[in-house]
Design a protein around this motif. Sequence first.
Motif, PDB file in Angstrom:
ATOM      1  N   ILE A 200       0.827  -1.039   0.068  1.00 17.62           N
ATOM      2  CA  ILE A 200      -0.070  -0.013  -0.016  1.00 17.62           C
ATOM      3  C   ILE A 200       0.726   1.415  -0.180  1.00 17.62           C
ATOM      4  O   ILE A 200       1.950   1.460   0.622  1.00 17.62           O
ATOM      5  CB  ILE A 200      -0.866   0.096   1.379  1.00 17.62           C
ATOM      6  CG1 ILE A 200      -1.615  -1.327   1.367  1.00 17.62           C
ATOM      7  CG2 ILE A 200      -1.906   1.102   1.083  1.00 17.62           C
ATOM      8  CD1 ILE A 200      -2.462  -1.357   2.540  1.00 17.62           C
ATOM      9  N   ARG A 201       0.607   2.091  -0.845  1.00 16.57           N
ATOM     10  CA  ARG A 201       1.215   3.461  -0.800  1.00 16.57           C
ATOM     11  C   ARG A 201       0.338   4.750  -1.312  1.00 16.57           C
ATOM     12  O   ARG A 201      -0.605   4.294  -1.852  1.00 16.57           O
ATOM     13  CB  ARG A 201       2.402   3.335  -1.767  1.00 16.57           C
ATOM     14  CG  ARG A 201       2.205   3.139  -3.339  1.00 16.57           C
ATOM     15  CD  ARG A 201       3.319   3.264  -4.213  1.00 16.57           C
ATOM     16  NE  ARG A 201       4.560   2.732  -3.670  1.00 16.57           N
ATOM     17  CZ  ARG A 201       4.963   1.463  -4.163  1.00 16.57           C
ATOM     18  NH1 ARG A 201       3.860   0.805  -5.094  1.00 16.57           N
ATOM     19  NH2 ARG A 201       5.796   0.954  -3.868  1.00 16.57           N
ATOM     20  N   ALA A 202       0.695   5.828  -1.112  1.00 17.17           N
ATOM     21  CA  ALA A 202      -0.041   6.989  -1.410  1.00 17.17           C
ATOM     22  C   ALA A 202       0.439   7.455  -2.678  1.00 17.17           C
ATOM     23  O   ALA A 202       1.593   7.705  -2.886  1.00 17.17           O
ATOM     24  CB  ALA A 202      -0.099   8.075  -0.299  1.00 17.17           C
ATOM     25  N   VAL A 203      -0.520   7.744  -3.724  1.00 13.96           N
ATOM     26  CA  VAL A 203      -0.321   8.260  -5.005  1.00 13.96           C
ATOM     27  C   VAL A 203      -1.104   9.315  -5.510  1.00 13.96           C
ATOM     28  O   VAL A 203      -2.169   9.540  -4.684  1.00 13.96           O
ATOM     29  CB  VAL A 203      -0.370   7.105  -6.075  1.00 13.96           C
ATOM     30  CG1 VAL A 203       0.593   6.056  -5.797  1.00 13.96           C
ATOM     31  CG2 VAL A 203      -1.795   6.675  -6.233  1.00 13.96           C
ATOM     32  N   GLY A 218      -4.335  14.928  -9.656  1.00 16.81           N
ATOM     33  CA  GLY A 218      -3.725  14.993  -8.687  1.00 16.81           C
ATOM     34  C   GLY A 218      -4.174  14.643  -7.176  1.00 16.81           C
ATOM     35  O   GLY A 218      -3.287  14.993  -6.262  1.00 16.81           O
ATOM     36  N   ALA A 219      -5.363  14.438  -7.169  1.00 11.62           N
ATOM     37  CA  ALA A 219      -6.035  14.069  -6.011  1.00 11.62           C
ATOM     38  C   ALA A 219      -5.242  12.846  -5.218  1.00 11.62           C
ATOM     39  O   ALA A 219      -5.013  11.999  -6.128  1.00 11.62           O
ATOM     40  CB  ALA A 219      -7.418  13.876  -6.240  1.00 11.62           C
ATOM     41  N   PRO A 220      -5.239  13.041  -3.850  1.00 13.74           N
ATOM     42  CA  PRO A 220      -4.442  11.721  -3.410  1.00 13.74           C
ATOM     43  C   PRO A 220      -5.470  10.558  -3.372  1.00 13.74           C
ATOM     44  O   PRO A 220      -6.595  10.478  -3.085  1.00 13.74           O
ATOM     45  CB  PRO A 220      -4.490  12.610  -1.750  1.00 13.74           C
ATOM     46  CG  PRO A 220      -5.609  13.326  -1.639  1.00 13.74           C
ATOM     47  CD  PRO A 220      -5.618  13.970  -2.981  1.00 13.74           C
ATOM     48  N   LEU A 221      -4.716   9.476  -3.650  1.00 18.68           N
ATOM     49  CA  LEU A 221      -5.276   8.072  -3.969  1.00 18.68           C
ATOM     50  C   LEU A 221      -4.680   7.070  -2.887  1.00 18.68           C
ATOM     51  O   LEU A 221      -3.514   7.246  -2.802  1.00 18.68           O
ATOM     52  CB  LEU A 221      -5.676   7.866  -5.314  1.00 18.68           C
ATOM     53  CG  LEU A 221      -6.562   8.557  -6.342  1.00 18.68           C
ATOM     54  CD1 LEU A 221      -6.421   7.965  -7.467  1.00 18.68           C
ATOM     55  CD2 LEU A 221      -7.796   8.648  -5.791  1.00 18.68           C
ATOM     56  N   LEU A 222      -5.092   5.897  -2.715  1.00 21.22           N
ATOM     57  CA  LEU A 222      -4.618   4.794  -1.886  1.00 21.22           C
ATOM     58  C   LEU A 222      -4.343   3.948  -3.032  1.00 21.22           C
ATOM     59  O   LEU A 222      -5.261   3.425  -3.674  1.00 21.22           O
ATOM     60  CB  LEU A 222      -5.055   4.374  -0.839  1.00 21.22           C
ATOM     61  CG  LEU A 222      -4.368   3.322   0.225  1.00 21.22           C
ATOM     62  CD1 LEU A 222      -3.460   4.509   1.019  1.00 21.22           C
ATOM     63  CD2 LEU A 222      -5.278   2.972   0.977  1.00 21.22           C
ATOM     64  N   SER A 223      -2.817   3.620  -3.386  1.00 22.08           N
ATOM     65  CA  SER A 223      -2.569   2.740  -4.260  1.00 22.08           C
ATOM     66  C   SER A 223      -2.602   1.234  -3.493  1.00 22.08           C
ATOM     67  O   SER A 223      -1.630   1.195  -2.724  1.00 22.08           O
ATOM     68  CB  SER A 223      -1.426   2.577  -5.125  1.00 22.08           C
ATOM     69  OG  SER A 223      -0.989   1.589  -5.803  1.00 22.08           O
ATOM     70  N   VAL A 224      -3.276   0.049  -3.934  1.00 26.32           N
ATOM     71  CA  VAL A 224      -3.243  -1.064  -3.115  1.00 26.32           C
ATOM     72  C   VAL A 224      -2.948  -2.397  -4.183  1.00 26.32           C
ATOM     73  O   VAL A 224      -3.756  -2.285  -5.016  1.00 26.32           O
ATOM     74  CB  VAL A 224      -4.567  -1.321  -2.480  1.00 26.32           C
ATOM     75  CG1 VAL A 224      -4.570  -2.786  -1.867  1.00 26.32           C
ATOM     76  CG2 VAL A 224      -4.958  -0.392  -1.437  1.00 26.32           C
ATOM     77  N   GLU A 225      -1.715  -2.690  -3.916  1.00 31.62           N
ATOM     78  CA  GLU A 225      -1.328  -3.778  -5.091  1.00 31.62           C
ATOM     79  C   GLU A 225      -1.371  -5.066  -4.223  1.00 31.62           C
ATOM     80  O   GLU A 225      -1.094  -5.355  -3.164  1.00 31.62           O
ATOM     81  CB  GLU A 225       0.096  -3.686  -5.523  1.00 31.62           C
ATOM     82  CG  GLU A 225       0.813  -4.616  -6.346  1.00 31.62           C
ATOM     83  CD  GLU A 225       2.136  -4.355  -6.611  1.00 31.62           C
ATOM     84  OE1 GLU A 225       2.950  -5.074  -6.588  1.00 31.62           O
ATOM     85  OE2 GLU A 225       2.462  -3.110  -7.071  1.00 31.62           O
TER      86      GLU A 225
END
Length: 255
Positions: A200-203, A218-225
């Motif tokens: 998990i990281r912020a993108v 450009g809005a903050p999202l959570l990237s879940v791999e």
Amino acid sequence: MSSVLPSPEPAGGPAAVAPSFSPLYQQIKALITRSLQGGEWKPGEPIPSETELAQRFKVSQGTVRKAIDELATENLLVRRQGKGTFVATHAEEKVQFRFLRLIPDEGEAGNMPRRFLDCRRLRAPADVAKALEIKSGEPVVQVRRLLYFRDRPVVLDDIWLVGAQFKGLTAERLSELRAPLYRLFESEFGVRMIRAEEKIRAVAASGASAQLLEVPEGAPLLSVERLSYTYGNRPVEWRRGLYDTTTHFYRNELN
């Protein structure tokens, strides 16, 4: 199935290397898991009683109980008071949402409406092949979908599946789907997701993802791999999800 037998004593005197020791209940757990993997007991079906399994494997009932306890903790089996022990299935609500950790700020987690954007077969790109432990260029199925909460898109998923295990999965079949995706995998393709690993990281939302998730670029999202495994510790699904957490949070339980 043959009974569990003790490992032979190492030969060769003091210099010999002793084999690694496996507790008896772990051996029973492995044998039960092998039967689950082989389809001896189908998802949702009861398994034999602890007494029957103890007789089958020629071990104590307590040893069988300890093995079943671990399998229940790992969500491979489900104990039901007064009814027995059953093979876990993605048809059960408790299991359905085990892999979905996104919780709304208000209300409870539940089934999120979805819209499938794409489903196609193609040759595995190098990064996908590496994750799924297949050769680059082997067939994979790519599925793209959106999950909604209160009519707004919240999750954009790109899902990659091992093509050899998901023959017949098409956009038309997905468009007809009413059940959870993992339930389809289990019932029609014989693939059950046992466990998963996540990164998990912020993108920041790119132009394409921002448009699909209806958020500013450009809005903050959570990237879940997530890499999901079936029996035998074999990876069969790799998904990369982008989560809009404006009205949600990601919840995990640490035991």
